[in-house]
Motif scaffolding. Structure first.
Motif, short mmCIF file in Angstrom:
data_model
loop_
_atom_site.label_atom_id
_atom_site.label_comp_id
_atom_site.label_asym_id
_atom_site.label_seq_id
_atom_site.Cartn_x
_atom_site.Cartn_y
_atom_site.Cartn_z
N GLY A 18 0.84 -1.31 -0.38
CA GLY A 18 0.19 -0.12 -0.34
C GLY A 18 0.95 1.45 -0.12
N THR A 19 1.98 1.06 -0.26
CA THR A 19 3.26 2.27 0.25
C THR A 19 2.15 3.27 -0.97
N PRO A 20 2.70 3.28 -2.01
CA PRO A 20 1.63 4.25 -3.13
C PRO A 20 0.96 4.88 -2.90
N ALA A 21 -0.05 3.86 -3.16
CA ALA A 21 -1.43 4.17 -2.84
C ALA A 21 -1.93 4.88 -1.76
N ARG A 22 -1.29 4.04 -0.40
CA ARG A 22 -1.62 4.84 0.73
C ARG A 22 -1.04 6.59 1.03
N THR A 23 -0.03 7.12 -0.03
CA THR A 23 0.80 8.07 -0.79
C THR A 23 -0.31 9.11 -1.98
N PHE A 24 -1.33 8.26 -2.31
CA PHE A 24 -2.43 8.95 -3.50
C PHE A 24 -3.66 9.20 -2.32
N ARG A 25 -2.97 8.90 -1.36
CA ARG A 25 -4.71 8.33 -0.60
C ARG A 25 -4.95 9.60 0.36
N ALA A 26 -3.11 9.97 0.63
CA ALA A 26 -2.95 11.01 1.91
C ALA A 26 -3.05 12.22 1.50
N LEU A 27 -2.89 12.27 0.00
CA LEU A 27 -2.59 14.27 -0.70
C LEU A 27 -4.02 13.68 -1.58
N ASN A 28 -4.91 12.99 -1.37
CA ASN A 28 -6.63 12.94 -1.24
C ASN A 28 -6.17 13.50 -3.31
N LEU A 29 -5.34 12.60 -4.27
CA LEU A 29 -4.89 12.64 -5.35
C LEU A 29 -6.00 11.59 -5.97
N PRO A 30 -6.49 12.26 -7.20
CA PRO A 30 -8.03 11.28 -7.57
C PRO A 30 -7.14 10.39 -8.91
N PRO A 32 -6.22 6.20 -9.87
CA PRO A 32 -6.30 5.14 -9.60
C PRO A 32 -5.47 4.55 -8.09
N ASP A 33 -5.24 3.79 -7.26
CA ASP A 33 -4.21 3.34 -6.91
C ASP A 33 -3.22 2.87 -7.65
N PRO A 34 -1.65 2.36 -7.83
CA PRO A 34 -0.62 2.30 -8.16
C PRO A 34 0.12 0.78 -7.52
N VAL A 35 0.00 -0.17 -8.87
CA VAL A 35 0.39 -1.67 -8.45
C VAL A 35 1.72 -1.47 -8.66
N GLU A 36 2.34 -0.30 -9.67
CA GLU A 36 3.52 -0.70 -10.40
C GLU A 36 3.76 0.75 -10.24
N VAL A 37 4.83 1.22 -10.28
CA VAL A 37 5.51 2.07 -10.44
C VAL A 37 7.24 1.86 -10.95
N ALA A 38 7.39 2.73 -12.43
CA ALA A 38 8.90 2.93 -13.28
C ALA A 38 9.10 3.55 -13.21
N LEU A 39 10.46 4.19 -12.86
CA LEU A 39 10.57 5.98 -13.25
C LEU A 39 12.02 5.72 -14.73
N LEU A 40 11.05 6.41 -15.02
CA LEU A 40 12.05 6.67 -16.57
C LEU A 40 12.52 7.63 -17.02
N GLN A 41 13.45 7.60 -17.90
CA GLN A 41 14.29 9.01 -18.32
C GLN A 41 13.85 8.86 -19.91
N THR A 62 -1.82 0.28 -12.64
CA THR A 62 -2.85 0.18 -11.97
C THR A 62 -3.73 -1.17 -12.48
N GLN A 63 -4.32 -1.62 -11.64
CA GLN A 63 -5.79 -2.38 -11.59
C GLN A 63 -6.62 -2.38 -13.50
N VAL A 64 -6.81 -0.84 -14.08
CA VAL A 64 -7.50 -0.44 -14.74
C VAL A 64 -6.32 -0.38 -16.26
N GLY A 65 -5.10 0.18 -15.97
CA GLY A 65 -4.39 -0.16 -16.84
C GLY A 65 -2.95 0.93 -16.99
N ALA A 66 -2.64 1.73 -17.28
CA ALA A 66 -1.01 2.47 -17.18
C ALA A 66 -1.15 3.95 -17.37
#
Length: 212
Positions: A18-30, A32-41, A62-66
């Motif tokens: 729940g780490t990224p998802a918890r962050t999104f919720r703490a910031l009230n970002l509208p 979807p909850d992240p499942v995986e995160v990749a840093l791109l350049q 996310t569960q519904v797409g990227a």
């Protein structure tokens, strides 16, 4: 979607409980909850102009797409930014064939309020283009000053350090983030170090042992 291995700065980060998802919720970002995160350049062979390079670019699965999360730091309102943001978003959408979302992190509430409603591009009675960023600032990002709490939520700690980089809790948020990064796994440290640099370089040096 085809992504060159040169574009992936770090391997896919499998979110802890729940780490990224918890962050999104703490910031009230509208979002979807992240499942995986990749840093791109950007691929050096196909990078946009330097002014178009994002401060941080994440691919969020996310569960519904990227989608892409383009994170930009903003110190003051800048009339040129809406056009630059529009170029950013159009370039990323074309290149990755994913919906881009712009997140602007500000260090004062006035700038954040301006960034939330940037001027539209076009004629007053017929605007051709508008950019709609999500905005964060000291008014809606909580203080994270406890290193233990920062270690449990590195995304929130990083955003807290940037949003409060010029405020009275500057030293405490930077200290918490610095200590949390030292204790983090190499994957987490790699994922957040570049964005953390924006906060650390924007603020005066604090006492030895708190930031590096």
């Amino acid at each position: 979607m085809v992504v060159s291995t040169r574009e992936e700065l770090h391997r896919i980060h499998h979110a802890g409980p729940g780490t990224p998802a918890r962050t999104f919720r703490a910031l009230n970002l509208p979002l979807p909850d992240p499942v995986e995160v990749a840093l791109l350049q950007p691929d050096p062979a196909d990078a946009p102009a330097p002014r178009l390079r994002p401060d941080t670019l994440l691919r969020i699965t996310t569960q519904v797409g990227a989608y892409l999360l383009l994170v930009q730091a903003l110190a003051y309102d800048d009339p040129a930014k809406p056009g630059v943001w529009a170029q950013h978003l159009a370039h990323l959408h074309q290149k990755y064939q994913l919906p881009p979302v712009l997140l602007v992190v500000c260090r004062d509430k006035v700038t954040a309020m301006w960034a939330a409603h940037p001027p539209e591009i076009g004629l007053p009675h017929w605007p051709s283009l508008s950019v709609r960023p999500l905005t964060l600032g000291p008014h809606n990002v909580p203080f994270v000053t406890d290193p233990k709490k920062a270690a449990k939520d590195l995304p929130l700690a990083t955003l807290s350090a940037l949003a409060h980089a010029t405020g009275p809790q500057q030293a405490a948020t930077l200290r918490a983030l610095s200590l949390a990064l030292r204790r983090a796994t190499s994957e987490d440290r790699a994922l957040f170090a570049e964005f953390a640099r924006l906060a650390l370089e924007s603020a005066p040096r604090i006492e030895s042992g708190t930031a590096s």
